[in-house]
Write a protein that holds these residues in place. Structure first.
Motif, PDB file in Angstrom:
ATOM      1  N   ALA A   1      -5.582   1.960  -6.985  1.00 12.74           N
ATOM      2  CA  ALA A   1      -4.292   1.687  -6.344  1.00 12.74           C
ATOM      3  C   ALA A   1      -4.447   0.627  -5.255  1.00 12.74           C
ATOM      4  O   ALA A   1      -3.545  -0.191  -5.035  1.00 12.74           O
ATOM      5  CB  ALA A   1      -3.719   2.979  -5.756  1.00 12.74           C
TER       6      ALA A   1
ATOM      7  N   PHE B 201       0.844  -1.208   0.000  1.00 12.82           N
ATOM      8  CA  PHE B 201       0.000   0.000   0.000  1.00 12.82           C
ATOM      9  C   PHE B 201       0.873   1.251   0.000  1.00 12.82           C
ATOM     10  O   PHE B 201       0.583   2.230  -0.667  1.00 12.82           O
ATOM     11  CB  PHE B 201      -0.918   0.021   1.233  1.00 12.82           C
ATOM     12  CG  PHE B 201      -2.238  -0.678   1.035  1.00 12.82           C
ATOM     13  CD1 PHE B 201      -2.289  -2.027   0.706  1.00 12.82           C
ATOM     14  CD2 PHE B 201      -3.446  -0.003   1.192  1.00 12.82           C
ATOM     15  CE1 PHE B 201      -3.503  -2.682   0.528  1.00 12.82           C
ATOM     16  CE2 PHE B 201      -4.661  -0.639   1.009  1.00 12.82           C
ATOM     17  CZ  PHE B 201      -4.695  -1.977   0.683  1.00 12.82           C
ATOM     18  N   PHE B 202       1.949   1.200   0.769  1.00 16.37           N
ATOM     19  CA  PHE B 202       2.849   2.353   0.851  1.00 16.37           C
ATOM     20  C   PHE B 202       3.493   2.627  -0.513  1.00 16.37           C
ATOM     21  O   PHE B 202       3.452   3.751  -1.021  1.00 16.37           O
ATOM     22  CB  PHE B 202       3.934   2.074   1.905  1.00 16.37           C
ATOM     23  CG  PHE B 202       4.982   3.146   2.001  1.00 16.37           C
ATOM     24  CD1 PHE B 202       4.672   4.373   2.570  1.00 16.37           C
ATOM     25  CD2 PHE B 202       6.267   2.932   1.524  1.00 16.37           C
ATOM     26  CE1 PHE B 202       5.637   5.380   2.646  1.00 16.37           C
ATOM     27  CE2 PHE B 202       7.229   3.924   1.604  1.00 16.37           C
ATOM     28  CZ  PHE B 202       6.910   5.153   2.165  1.00 16.37           C
ATOM     29  N   GLU B 203       4.047   1.599  -1.117  1.00 20.89           N
ATOM     30  CA  GLU B 203       4.749   1.768  -2.396  1.00 20.89           C
ATOM     31  C   GLU B 203       3.811   2.250  -3.498  1.00 20.89           C
ATOM     32  O   GLU B 203       4.186   3.038  -4.351  1.00 20.89           O
ATOM     33  CB  GLU B 203       5.392   0.438  -2.832  1.00 20.89           C
ATOM     34  CG  GLU B 203       6.594   0.024  -2.000  1.00 20.89           C
ATOM     35  CD  GLU B 203       7.723   1.038  -2.062  1.00 20.89           C
ATOM     36  OE1 GLU B 203       7.900   1.690  -3.111  1.00 20.89           O
ATOM     37  OE2 GLU B 203       8.433   1.198  -1.039  1.00 20.89           O
ATOM     38  N   ARG B 204       2.579   1.737  -3.480  1.00 12.51           N
ATOM     39  CA  ARG B 204       1.633   2.037  -4.551  1.00 12.51           C
ATOM     40  C   ARG B 204       0.820   3.293  -4.254  1.00 12.51           C
ATOM     41  O   ARG B 204       0.002   3.698  -5.055  1.00 12.51           O
ATOM     42  CB  ARG B 204       0.705   0.823  -4.739  1.00 12.51           C
ATOM     43  CG  ARG B 204      -0.295   0.909  -5.873  1.00 12.51           C
ATOM     44  CD  ARG B 204       0.373   1.080  -7.234  1.00 12.51           C
ATOM     45  NE  ARG B 204      -0.615   1.392  -8.247  1.00 12.51           N
ATOM     46  CZ  ARG B 204      -1.106   2.615  -8.493  1.00 12.51           C
ATOM     47  NH1 ARG B 204      -0.674   3.663  -7.789  1.00 12.51           N
ATOM     48  NH2 ARG B 204      -2.009   2.809  -9.425  1.00 12.51           N
ATOM     49  N   ASN B 205       1.055   3.909  -3.086  1.00 11.05           N
ATOM     50  CA  ASN B 205       0.249   5.055  -2.640  1.00 11.05           C
ATOM     51  C   ASN B 205      -1.240   4.695  -2.679  1.00 11.05           C
ATOM     52  O   ASN B 205      -2.068   5.430  -3.201  1.00 11.05           O
ATOM     53  CB  ASN B 205       0.514   6.301  -3.495  1.00 11.05           C
ATOM     54  CG  ASN B 205       0.018   7.577  -2.808  1.00 11.05           C
ATOM     55  OD1 ASN B 205       0.206   7.755  -1.607  1.00 11.05           O
ATOM     56  ND2 ASN B 205      -0.636   8.446  -3.557  1.00 11.05           N
TER      57      ASN B 205
ATOM     58  N   LEU C  79      -3.368   4.777  -0.511  1.00 17.65           N
ATOM     59  CA  LEU C  79      -4.136   5.472   0.528  1.00 17.65           C
ATOM     60  C   LEU C  79      -3.856   6.948   0.368  1.00 17.65           C
ATOM     61  O   LEU C  79      -2.796   7.325  -0.130  1.00 17.65           O
ATOM     62  CB  LEU C  79      -3.728   5.025   1.939  1.00 17.65           C
ATOM     63  CG  LEU C  79      -2.335   5.468   2.427  1.00 17.65           C
ATOM     64  CD1 LEU C  79      -2.273   5.449   3.928  1.00 17.65           C
ATOM     65  CD2 LEU C  79      -1.246   4.600   1.853  1.00 17.65           C
ATOM     66  N   GLN C  80      -4.812   7.744   0.751  1.00 16.17           N
ATOM     67  CA  GLN C  80      -4.538   9.182   0.800  1.00 16.17           C
ATOM     68  C   GLN C  80      -4.779   9.671   2.219  1.00 16.17           C
ATOM     69  O   GLN C  80      -3.869   9.722   3.013  1.00 16.17           O
ATOM     70  CB  GLN C  80      -5.328   9.927  -0.273  1.00 16.17           C
ATOM     71  CG  GLN C  80      -4.743   9.618  -1.677  1.00 16.17           C
ATOM     72  CD  GLN C  80      -5.417  10.337  -2.816  1.00 16.17           C
ATOM     73  OE1 GLN C  80      -5.905  11.439  -2.657  1.00 16.17           O
ATOM     74  NE2 GLN C  80      -5.448   9.711  -3.983  1.00 16.17           N
TER      75      GLN C  80
END
Lengths: 790, 164
Positions: free
Chosen positions: B144, B94-98, B100-101
């Motif tokens: 994402a 999730f972090f690498e692919r962004n 989340l906002q």
């Protein structure tokens, strides 16, 4: 893109333009976010509100004694309690000449203006106790005729929402350029009446505020889920007569905002007032029903528009009439007329037009207040324009791509002024159109469509061009007297081990403002972004500035950070030059090391900071150990940096059920210099899905008596993962020359044209049936009505 | 406002005993009484998924359950799953692919993702989208999130294949 730095070592320090993940995201992934409702402070009390069940009523006696005696209850407030300490707010600005709006106070005093208007407030030990006590409050309400329908509201005998205004029309304007009368003479004319439903932001985090007034030193600290801390800093100080120096507004993690959390709400003022009157911290977090009843709603337009064309498909003129219902008063401090103003100024903006006339009528009604939400006015202007363009193409037998190509503002026309008065520095309309054609594989889609139609499968292809307002100057709000800053400020501090603290007036709402600022500072100074800590959202720490809204963060905040980092780099090299006894111009910084022209490391930034802070006795004479710089930047060139782009939509309409399957969506956009492609793409995707929500699902439904009928997340439909398509994104980069950074905004580009493209796609699918739809959201029922099935 | 009752719940591996009002939701119990604020209130009617926790290994809406109903049961929240490392690959993806906002829906999305991948195999994108239909996200547009879950599914499948 080239790096900002002209340093020979720039490759090692190039972070602008890289797809770097967001530094703060890991914390949120671990459940360690800190949203306003997560914050608990000693002596804290909870607020709950007694709200009007009627849309319009005269307020009589309020009985609060029984509630005040309930367990855990500290105080019960009514309107008069706050009227004594709070100056009313009025949502008008002087650049919207003639507009009127009813003054507002935290709680209703004489009349209630919408179903949900807060009348009384209970302060208790727990939220549950506060809600229990609401049951014991009795309020006499004399129901008045509610003003609901935008046409009925304008009739001479209509009940008035705000009697002193003398009319329910609170603002009217006309834009006129050239002569539409002559443009429409002997022309082919296409026209339509459009309806755009009210919808609302539905941020996942509900509105939340915690106010803590300390009477011992007169300090007010407010933690609030907002995107504009300084705006509220100003409002709380002015309206409660507090010294600004003693007010602090902090925006912790914000769980979605989309423009909704930059308006003032009655509950915010009541919570601040309650904290002042009790001397205790008071928290209020809306529940979802309160959120639907009180968060600003958006859109709500009826637009009649017509386009005159010549036989060869050239546009000759546009006439527009937009009537918009904005609720009982104009929102504060930005007003509720900006949305309509942008609708009538953006219609037709991408096309060569001289003859243009638009009327805007803003109507008060007894519904929830309507104001700015993501892509303010753009989706309306885009859908109206782009539907007319498709109708014109159909009339003269031109393909949607061709009719646009023939009528776009072209590269030789910049700088270009639209008939409505907007100035474009440079757009990339034709290039985006070509890229979309290729990305969609348009010819193949048309072939598929024709083949499937024979099999009874009805696909539609739609495209929609948008022009978007970004990087607003004071022309947006400041000139009208609003205390809303168009500039940003940034303070950079070198820490003692050679890291950098960056305090900037932007706000982080999850879009990645802190990430791009960190990248800019890292590149601007020449250090690793992991050593840059960006701090936002606290008026006690960051310089005064506009924060994040209207697509201004990257363009204005980013430029501020860039110029601050260049200033800091100059300062570092000045000190280094004195220490190393060489000209600062012959030194550079790369990866936190100070280098000479041969690329030899002379000292690290950490060593320099160590000397400056702990061994200033060793610094050459006359050199101050000053490693903090401040910089402010306000746009001073074009009033707005316009961006542009185009969306494509592919849908499949089930002509028996009216259900639409969104198969794919494309966006080609131009936001100038791209600072972080990963973040830009995800902003666009999120924006598209909000636009598709408006196109197909989202609508605040009201009864004739002004009651919101679908105020829950089960009844109000937002797009779900299973309904949304994959979204293909492509870019064109036309940097603005107004700044060194060259960035424009991208946060609204997704929302601006998604609904317009979907509208054209659905109509394309319906075309074999000679059916047409001009109302959003395009619900199955409305599609079946268009098909004359129901 | 009836009498408080005693409950014993295993939360993130630790036994906690508390006196609670019978009307207290599991959501408020976790957030207010235990300070586990990673679980979020979104709709308070089981529609949006922001409040999802793992109860006896299954994703449940903590806004639709009373704390007393969790008596003698085991609850895992985003805090526990983060600390025990069981979703570290999902969090990293999730972090690498962004993916989340604003992050407000994210703990609930991760609980769903964990459930979705618990049976092994690589679900199709449509299956992932279907699994996420009870998690509303207003920021990302979902793509994402689907990408990140798909990446982890493939990674886990490759690892399982490799360890055979």
């Amino acid at each position: 893109m080239t790096a900002i730095s002209d340093s020979p070592f720039r490759a090692a320090n190039q972070y602008i333009g890289k797809s770097l993940p967001r530094p703060g995201a890991k914390r949120l992934l671990a459940g360690r976010g800190r949203y306003t409702d997560d914050i608990v402070v000693p002596r804290m009390l909870y607020a709950a509100f007694w709200r009007s069940p009627f849309a319009h009523a005269r307020l009589g006696a309020i009985s609060i004694e029984a509630a005040a005696a309930m367990p855990g209850v500290h105080r019960v407030f009514i309107g008069a309690d706050f009227a004594a300490i709070c100056k009313p707010w009025v949502g008008t600005l002087s650049h919207f000449a003639g507009m009127k709006s009813a003054p507002q106070l935290p709680l209703a005093t004489e009349k209630v203006l919408w179903a949900g208007h807060p009348i009384a407030m209970v302060i208790a030990e727990t939220r549950a106790q506060a809600e229990d006590a609401l049951e014991a409050i009795e309020v006499e309400l004399d129901e008045l005729e509610p003003v609901v329908d935008i046409d009925a509201a304008q009739l001479p005998d209509s009940t008035l929402v705000y009697e002193e205004a003398g009319s329910n029309v609170i603002f009217r304007t006309r834009i006129e350029s050239g002569s539409t009368a002559s443009a429409f003479e002997d022309a082919e004319v296409v026209e339509a009446e459009f309806r755009f439903g009210r919808h609302t932001a539905v941020t996942m985090e509900l509105r939340s505020i915690l106010a803590d007034y300390d009477p011992s030193d007169g300090r007010l600290t407010v933690h609030q889920s907002t995107q504009t801390p300084y705006q509220f800093h100003d409002i709380y100080a002015r309206h409660f007569g507090l010294s600004e120096a003693h007010v602090r507004v902090v925006a912790p993690d914000v769980g979605g905002s989309f423009g909704m959390k930059l308006h003032l709400y009655h509950e915010d003022m009541a919570v601040v007032g309650a904290s002042i009157l009790t001397g205790r911290p008071v928290k209020f977090t809306a529940d979802r029903m309160e959120s639907f009843l009180t968060d600003i709603h958006a859109r709500d337009h009826r637009v009649r528009a017509r386009l005159a064309i010549s036989a060869d498909g050239m546009f000759r003129g546009i006439e527009v009439d937009d009537v918009t219902g904005v609720g009982p008063f104009s929102a504060y401090p930005r007003t509720s007329v900006v949305e309509g103003n942008q609708v009538v100024r953006l219609i037709g903006a991408a096309y060569r037009l001289k003859d243009y006339r638009a009327d805007l009528t803003v109507v008060a009604q007894n519904k929830t207040q309507m104001s700015q939400y993501r892509a303010v006015g753009h989706p309306i202007a885009c859908a109206v324009t782009e539907r007319l363009v498709d109708l014109a193409g159909a009339r003269v037998g031109l393909d949607p791509f061709e009719i646009r190509r023939r009528n776009y503002v072209t590269q030789d026309m910049y700088p270009h002024k639209t008939p409505s008065g907007y100035s474009f520095e440079r757009l990339s309309l034709e290039e985006c159109l070509d890229k979309l054609h290729e990305a969609m594989d348009y010819e193949a889609l048309r072939k598929d469509q024709a083949r499937l139609r024979e099999a009874g499968i009805h696909r539609g292809i739609g495209i929609a061009t948008y022009v978007e307002i970004t990087n607003p100057s004071p022309a947006f709000y400041g000139v009208g007297g609003a205390h809303i800053s168009a500039q940003d400020g940034c303070v950079l501090k070198v820490t003692s081990s050679g890291g950098i603290q960056c305090l900037i007036s932007l706000s982080e709402l999850g879009q990645g403002a802190e990430a791009i600022v960190g990248q800019i500072v890292a590149e601007g100074v020449g250090i690793n972004p992991n050593l840059v800590r960006v701090i936002t959202g606290d008026t006690d720490m960051t310089p005064v500035g506009g924060a994040t809204w209207a697509c201004r963060g990257a363009g204005i905040g980013g430029e501020t950070a860039l110029q601050a980092s260049k200033k800091l780099k100059g300062r570092i090299l000045e000190i280094a030059g004195a220490i190393l006894q060489c000209s600062p111009g012959k030194l550079d910084i790369s990866d936190g090391q100070i280098l000479d022209q041969g690329g030899n490391i002379r000292m690290s930034l950490g060593e320099l900071a160590n000397l400056a802070y702990f061994r200033s006795d060793l610094l050459p004479k006359g050199i101050q150990p000053e490693l903090t710089v401040a910089h402010h930047y306000a746009p001073s060139g074009y009033p707005f940096a316009f961006t542009n782009g185009i969306h494509g939509s592919l849908v499949e309409v089930d002509v028996e059920t009216g259900f639409v399957k969104i198969l794919k969506h494309w966006v080609i956009e131009d936001c100038g210099r791209i600072l972080n492609p990963l973040l830009v793409d995800e902003q666009i995707r999120g924006g598209v899905v909000q636009g598709l929500g408006a196109a197909f699902f989202e609508e605040c439904l009201y009864s004739k008596s002004g009651q919101l009928l679908n105020g829950s997340m089960a009844d109000y439909l937002v797009p779900m993962a299973c309904e949304m398509p994959d979204i293909v994104i492509g870019h064109v980069e036309t940097p603005t020359q107004d700044t060194e950074l060259g960035a424009k905004g991208c946060g609204e580009a997704g929302t601006a044209a998604a609904s317009g493209a979907a509208l054209n796609a659905v109509n394309d699918a319906l075309s074999p049936f000679k059916a047409s739809i001009t109302q959003l959201p395009m619900t199955p029922e409305r599609i079946l009505k268009a098909l004359r099935v129901v | 406002m009836s009498e408080q009752v005693s409950i014993t719940v295993k939360v993130n591996g630790s036994i906690v005993r508390r006196m609670v009002e019978p009307r207290l939701t599991l959501l408020d119990f976790l957030r207010r009484d235990l300070g586990l604020t990673g679980t979020h209130a979104g709709c308070e009617m089981g529609a949006c998924g922001a409040c999802l926790v793992s109860l006896e290994g299954r994703a449940v809406h903590s806004c639709l359950m009373l704390a007393v109903q969790a008596d003698d049961l085991s609850v895992e929240t985003i805090e526990g799953l983060s600390e025990n490392g069981s979703i570290a690959d999902l969090q990293a993806a999730f972090f690498e692919r962004n993916a989340l906002q604003c992050g407000y829906c994210t703990p609930g999305v991760l609980i769903t993702a964990r459930d979705c991948l618990s049976t092994g195999g690589v679900p199709s994108r449509d299956e992932i989208r279907d699994a996420l239909s009870g998690n509303y996200c207003r920021c990302t547009g979902y793509e994402a999130i689907v990408d990140a879950i798909e990446v982890v599914a493939r990674m886990r499948a490759a690892n399982a294949e490799g360890s055979k």
